[in-house]
Design a protein around this motif. Structure first.
Motif, PDB file in Angstrom:
ATOM      1  N   ALA A  27       0.838  -1.205   0.000  1.00 24.42           N
ATOM      2  CA  ALA A  27       0.000   0.000   0.000  1.00 24.42           C
ATOM      3  C   ALA A  27       0.873   1.256   0.000  1.00 24.42           C
ATOM      4  CB  ALA A  27      -0.931  -0.007   1.210  1.00 24.42           C
ATOM      5  N   ARG A  28       1.951   1.242   0.749  1.00 20.00           N
ATOM      6  CA  ARG A  28       2.861   2.401   0.780  1.00 20.00           C
ATOM      7  C   ARG A  28       3.544   2.596  -0.579  1.00 20.00           C
ATOM      8  NH1 ARG A  28       6.015   2.598   6.600  1.00 20.00           N
ATOM      9  NH2 ARG A  28       4.200   2.396   7.928  1.00 20.00           N
ATOM     10  N   GLU A  29       3.862   1.495  -1.244  1.00 20.92           N
ATOM     11  CA  GLU A  29       4.490   1.595  -2.550  1.00 20.92           C
ATOM     12  C   GLU A  29       3.529   2.213  -3.564  1.00 20.92           C
ATOM     13  OE1 GLU A  29       6.897   1.347  -5.928  1.00 20.92           O
ATOM     14  OE2 GLU A  29       7.324   1.495  -3.791  1.00 20.92           O
ATOM     15  N   LEU A  30       2.260   1.873  -3.484  1.00 12.23           N
ATOM     16  CA  LEU A  30       1.265   2.506  -4.360  1.00 12.23           C
ATOM     17  C   LEU A  30       1.240   4.010  -4.115  1.00 12.23           C
ATOM     18  CD1 LEU A  30      -1.718  -0.016  -4.098  1.00 12.23           C
ATOM     19  CD2 LEU A  30      -0.164   0.283  -6.035  1.00 12.23           C
ATOM     20  N   LEU A  31       1.276   4.393  -2.858  1.00 17.65           N
ATOM     21  CA  LEU A  31       1.276   5.813  -2.512  1.00 17.65           C
ATOM     22  C   LEU A  31       2.536   6.505  -3.035  1.00 17.65           C
ATOM     23  CD1 LEU A  31      -0.392   7.917  -0.916  1.00 17.65           C
ATOM     24  CD2 LEU A  31       1.064   7.412   1.042  1.00 17.65           C
ATOM     25  N   ARG A  32       3.680   5.816  -2.967  1.00 17.08           N
ATOM     26  CA  ARG A  32       4.923   6.390  -3.466  1.00 17.08           C
ATOM     27  C   ARG A  32       4.838   6.624  -4.980  1.00 17.08           C
ATOM     28  NH1 ARG A  32       9.387   5.437  -6.090  1.00 17.08           N
ATOM     29  NH2 ARG A  32       8.676   3.361  -6.704  1.00 17.08           N
TER      30      ARG A  32
ATOM     31  N   ILE B 181      -3.942   3.307  -9.241  1.00 16.77           N
ATOM     32  CA  ILE B 181      -4.815   2.268  -8.690  1.00 16.77           C
ATOM     33  C   ILE B 181      -5.394   1.411  -9.803  1.00 16.77           C
ATOM     34  CG2 ILE B 181      -7.012   1.887  -7.488  1.00 16.77           C
ATOM     35  CD1 ILE B 181      -6.253   4.092  -5.565  1.00 16.77           C
ATOM     36  N   LEU B 182      -5.708   1.999 -10.941  1.00 15.98           N
ATOM     37  CA  LEU B 182      -6.190   1.199 -12.067  1.00 15.98           C
ATOM     38  C   LEU B 182      -5.090   0.298 -12.624  1.00 15.98           C
ATOM     39  CD1 LEU B 182      -8.532   3.635 -14.015  1.00 15.98           C
ATOM     40  CD2 LEU B 182      -9.164   1.597 -12.701  1.00 15.98           C
ATOM     41  N   GLU B 183      -3.845   0.762 -12.582  1.00 17.82           N
ATOM     42  CA  GLU B 183      -2.727  -0.073 -13.039  1.00 17.82           C
ATOM     43  C   GLU B 183      -2.517  -1.270 -12.124  1.00 17.82           C
ATOM     44  OE1 GLU B 183       0.555   2.598 -13.198  1.00 17.82           O
ATOM     45  OE2 GLU B 183      -0.061   3.505 -15.116  1.00 17.82           O
TER      46      GLU B 183
ATOM     47  N   ALA C 107      -4.841  -4.689  -6.281  1.00 15.48           N
ATOM     48  CA  ALA C 107      -4.307  -4.242  -4.983  1.00 15.48           C
ATOM     49  C   ALA C 107      -5.127  -3.109  -4.380  1.00 15.48           C
ATOM     50  CB  ALA C 107      -2.860  -3.800  -5.143  1.00 15.48           C
ATOM     51  N   ALA C 108      -6.129  -2.620  -5.099  1.00 11.14           N
ATOM     52  CA  ALA C 108      -6.877  -1.450  -4.641  1.00 11.14           C
ATOM     53  C   ALA C 108      -7.465  -1.591  -3.236  1.00 11.14           C
ATOM     54  CB  ALA C 108      -7.986  -1.118  -5.640  1.00 11.14           C
ATOM     55  N   PRO C 109      -8.003  -2.767  -2.839  1.00  8.08           N
ATOM     56  CA  PRO C 109      -8.553  -2.874  -1.480  1.00  8.08           C
ATOM     57  C   PRO C 109      -7.549  -2.552  -0.381  1.00  8.08           C
ATOM     58  CG  PRO C 109      -9.302  -4.720  -2.814  1.00  8.08           C
ATOM     59  CD  PRO C 109      -8.256  -3.988  -3.623  1.00  8.08           C
ATOM     60  N   LEU C 110      -6.264  -2.685  -0.676  1.00  2.26           N
ATOM     61  CA  LEU C 110      -5.259  -2.371   0.336  1.00  2.26           C
ATOM     62  C   LEU C 110      -5.272  -0.899   0.702  1.00  2.26           C
ATOM     63  CD1 LEU C 110      -2.225  -4.453  -0.986  1.00  2.26           C
ATOM     64  CD2 LEU C 110      -3.846  -5.056   0.821  1.00  2.26           C
ATOM     65  N   MET C 111      -5.713  -0.053  -0.230  1.00 10.18           N
ATOM     66  CA  MET C 111      -5.752   1.379   0.048  1.00 10.18           C
ATOM     67  C   MET C 111      -6.831   1.716   1.075  1.00 10.18           C
ATOM     68  SD  MET C 111      -3.224   2.381  -1.624  1.00 10.18           S
ATOM     69  CE  MET C 111      -3.304   4.170  -1.586  1.00 10.18           C
ATOM     70  N   LEU C 112      -7.800   0.846   1.231  1.00 13.50           N
ATOM     71  CA  LEU C 112      -8.795   1.015   2.297  1.00 13.50           C
ATOM     72  C   LEU C 112      -8.316   0.362   3.590  1.00 13.50           C
ATOM     73  CD1 LEU C 112     -12.265   0.387   0.590  1.00 13.50           C
ATOM     74  CD2 LEU C 112     -11.342   2.543   1.425  1.00 13.50           C
TER      75      LEU C 112
ATOM     76  N   PHE D  52     -14.068   2.249  -6.992  1.00 16.25           N
ATOM     77  CA  PHE D  52     -15.160   1.737  -7.818  1.00 16.25           C
ATOM     78  C   PHE D  52     -14.625   1.271  -9.172  1.00 16.25           C
ATOM     79  CE2 PHE D  52     -18.325   3.656  -4.973  1.00 16.25           C
ATOM     80  CZ  PHE D  52     -19.346   2.710  -5.058  1.00 16.25           C
ATOM     81  N   ALA D  53     -13.752   2.083  -9.774  1.00 18.84           N
ATOM     82  CA  ALA D  53     -13.190   1.731 -11.082  1.00 18.84           C
ATOM     83  C   ALA D  53     -12.329   0.478 -10.995  1.00 18.84           C
ATOM     84  CB  ALA D  53     -12.384   2.904 -11.628  1.00 18.84           C
ATOM     85  N   ALA D  54     -11.549   0.364  -9.912  1.00 18.84           N
ATOM     86  CA  ALA D  54     -10.700  -0.812  -9.743  1.00 18.84           C
ATOM     87  C   ALA D  54     -11.532  -2.071  -9.555  1.00 18.84           C
ATOM     88  CB  ALA D  54      -9.766  -0.611  -8.549  1.00 18.84           C
ATOM     89  N   ALA D  55     -12.637  -1.977  -8.822  1.00 22.02           N
ATOM     90  CA  ALA D  55     -13.510  -3.135  -8.637  1.00 22.02           C
ATOM     91  C   ALA D  55     -14.085  -3.596  -9.971  1.00 22.02           C
ATOM     92  CB  ALA D  55     -14.623  -2.792  -7.658  1.00 22.02           C
TER      93      ALA D  55
END
Length: 213
Positions: free
Chosen positions: A71-76, A103-105, A109-114, A157-160
């Motif tokens: 999740a931190r890597e996505l933020l980076r 997040i679309l890429e 992994a998107a649920p990790l952001m929640l 929503f888009a990632a789901a």
């Protein structure tokens, strides 16, 4: 001793560690992207890195710690695309669009952001964004919260939809829903363009309500 062997070993040990936390996070993201979040385990990451699972536990106390670092890597990755020279509004739009794109890429992994939303890591970003926010201080957090919720709500929503191979809008009978069909046809066709226009409309609303200069 051959040079290639000298590069690899010294006293029987690799000169470069076989496992680093960064390499493990990269491998974990690859597993998630390919096989889904449920497929991730310390064992699957170890297989991807061609190392033993026990050796990974030396670097991570458990699977949750590894997921948090993903999740931190996505933020980076999101933060890499920001431009400090841009105006406040353009920085916010650029950051939000980058969030949706990253997040679309990595939709799986998107649920990790929640689950591991790293707000503690974002305190400096919040502080910096408020330096030149063009709104009175009593309205600043309303603006920040609105942008953040629109951004992450849209992205998740888009990632789901991406993960479950669902269209953003289901097929429907245009004769039965003519206004909806016309609105969809007339509006932005690109997902990122639609999102950016939504952000600009939101910010225009803040300008009107709070008389930002």
């Amino acid at each position: 001793m051959p040079a290639t062997r000298q590069q690899r070993t010294r006293a029987g040990r690799p000169l470069k560690p076989l496992i680093t936390r960064e390499a493990a996070v990269t491998a974990a993201m690859a597993v998630i992207d390919r096989d889904g979040l449920e497929a991730l385990s310390v064992q699957s990451v170890a297989r991807a890195m061609k190392v033993s699972a026990p050796s990974l536990y030396y670097h991570f106390k458990d699977k949750d710690e590894l997921l948090q670092l993903v999740a931190r890597e996505l933020l980076r990755q999101i933060g890499k695309s920001t431009s400090p020279e841009a105006s406040w509004e353009e920085r916010m739009i650029g950051l939000s669009v980058a969030t949706l794109r990253v997040i679309l890429e990595h939709a799986n992994a998107a649920p990790l952001m929640l689950r591991f939303f790293p707000r503690s890591l974002m305190l400096s970003a919040y502080e910096n964004s408020l330096v030149d926010t063009p709104y009175p201080v009593e309205h600043q957090m309303v603006v920040v919260e609105a942008i953040e919720k629109l951004t992450y709500g849209t992205a998740l929503f888009a990632a789901a939809a991406e993960t479950y191979h669902l269209p953003a809008m289901p097929a429907f009978d245009a004769d039965r829903y003519p206004r909806l069909a016309k609105a969809l046809q007339a509006g932005p066709q690109d997902q990122l363009a639609m999102f950016e226009e939504s952000l600009r409309a939101l910010l225009d609303g803040f300008k009107a309500r709070y008389s930002a200069q």
